[in-house]
Design an enzyme around this catalytic site. Sequence first.
Site, mmCIF file in Angstrom:
data_model
loop_
_atom_site.group_PDB
_atom_site.id
_atom_site.type_symbol
_atom_site.label_atom_id
_atom_site.label_comp_id
_atom_site.label_asym_id
_atom_site.label_seq_id
_atom_site.Cartn_x
_atom_site.Cartn_y
_atom_site.Cartn_z
ATOM 1 N N SER A 160 7.360 4.157 -1.096
ATOM 2 C CA SER A 160 7.475 3.002 -0.205
ATOM 3 C C SER A 160 8.496 2.019 -0.773
ATOM 4 O O SER A 160 8.920 2.144 -1.927
ATOM 5 C CB SER A 160 6.116 2.322 -0.049
ATOM 6 O OG SER A 160 5.713 1.743 -1.270
ATOM 7 N N ASP B 247 -1.180 14.122 1.221
ATOM 8 C CA ASP B 247 -1.899 12.846 1.282
ATOM 9 C C ASP B 247 -3.180 13.050 2.086
ATOM 10 O O ASP B 247 -3.361 12.458 3.145
ATOM 11 C CB ASP B 247 -1.016 11.768 1.916
ATOM 12 C CG ASP B 247 -1.588 10.374 1.722
ATOM 13 O OD1 ASP B 247 -2.459 10.205 0.844
ATOM 14 O OD2 ASP B 247 -1.180 9.451 2.457
ATOM 15 N N LYS C 184 -0.583 5.539 8.578
ATOM 16 C CA LYS C 184 -1.268 6.726 8.076
ATOM 17 C C LYS C 184 -2.367 7.164 9.029
ATOM 18 O O LYS C 184 -2.625 8.352 9.209
ATOM 19 C CB LYS C 184 -1.845 6.453 6.690
ATOM 20 C CG LYS C 184 -0.812 6.361 5.591
ATOM 21 C CD LYS C 184 -1.472 6.171 4.237
ATOM 22 C CE LYS C 184 -0.430 6.095 3.125
ATOM 23 N NZ LYS C 184 -1.071 5.886 1.802
#
Length: 510
Positions: A204, A261, A293
């Site tokens: 990020s 993830d 997400k």
Amino acid sequence: MLGLKRIAIGTSRENVAFLSRACTPYRAAAFEGQEKVEVVAGGRRLVAALNLVDDPAILPPDCLGLSQEAFSRFGLPEGTIVRLDHPHPPRSRDALQAKIEGRELDGDGYRAIIDDIAHHRYGKVEVAAFLVGCGAFMTTAETLALTRAMADVGERLEWPGAPLVVDKHCIGGIPGNRTSMIVVPIVAAHGLPMPKTSSRAITSPAGTADTMEVLANVEVGLDHMREIVAAVKGCLVWGGHVKLSPADDVLIAVERPLNIDTREQMVASILSKKKAAGSTHLVIDMPVGPSAKLRSAADAARLRKLFEHVGDAIGLNLRVTLSDGSQPVGRGIGPVLEARDVMAVLENSPTAPEDLRERSLSLAGRILEFDPALRGGAGMARARDLLESGAAMKAMRRIMELQGPPPRIATLGALQREVVADHDGRVATIDCYRLARIARLAGAPFDPGAGIDLLKKVGDPVQAGEPLYRIHAEREVEFRFACGLAAEASGYHVNGNNGNGSASALGDIH
């Protein structure tokens, strides 16, 4: 026997040893093809991947080199006499193989694997295989076992005399969502201990630790961290420096390049660190949005149940809150720009981003309601009072003072270009993932002054040629990469009479 030599090569958390092909004490050919060797000296052992070196200017024949990370972990000075052994297989090898084959593991299996990972007995290939195996099949009971194992390896913080130790965590994915830097001083000003350990960004544009480092030192040791919390009730430090749940740092370093993830690994990662940090009460922020997400309420409900189940089992009083993940929070993406927004909120500036302010107050209010002295529903009002009175800003300045000055003065990147609307209309959507990629290409967080300054948010009217956001960079190469990606697609969808949703025109360089 060989003399120890530090080789100034970074190997991204992996232990690497270097042996001269012309080595005199050992026959290098005997180790060639070996995945690893064990370095032994002074009662210490270090398992490392082995690379052979042909240039004597890099490594003499009578020396063994260790990469920067390995040298630091081994902890002995240069010149120490070391010997090499063929390493024994990690004791968790059978459990690791079982997980790779898709079998369910018990608590002992996970404890063995996590201990070996935390002590760097596995390389990236084995860690990646473990992560893929977990991603393919993992039960709720296994998630709990993994969480406990990760919390038990490494440092554990205790806070004697504090029956209530609070924390918050956002699952991420939304640029600019730097609420922790506002919540911590609000909660500390109220008097609840909130020892916040945060991460640095991996993929990020900024983590909380990166943004806080614009304002103060974040590489704080455990003893100093305890002193800060005793003095002012809160801190904002980098979790990697205090070695809480150290296996998680190894797993994350392999997870992110592979884009692994899973929900189970996310829960284990977050809750193991909170448990190791000594937290008793925790608020989890889960943004939901089309480029977050979590894309739907159904996804959020499943993850919420998993958090609650594991949290209850390890003794955390946990509350989950859902938030708007449809667009970036605040106006800045990147450490300097995000720090600007945080300080504007704490200073009660009229230009402070309203969404960042209100989201932070909501989360702080939820945390304050853990305090039995507050009546139900009074947390938000108490949080607002602490912010508007200046008490939160006073606490933040004290935290900054005690943590110490930042390692360098960070300023906004001087290379600038505006991305403008190519037609009249109204901003309909903003792609969080796209803007994060552009900010990252611009150099954030490695160059703290790089990033994106948002000039328009969802719902704002725009005219053709009007700026939507401004790219900042410190280096010409990164600036060119970021502008190139923005030119392909800006990440903004602007509704207009012509039906064209693009907005990727670039303005002049400043």
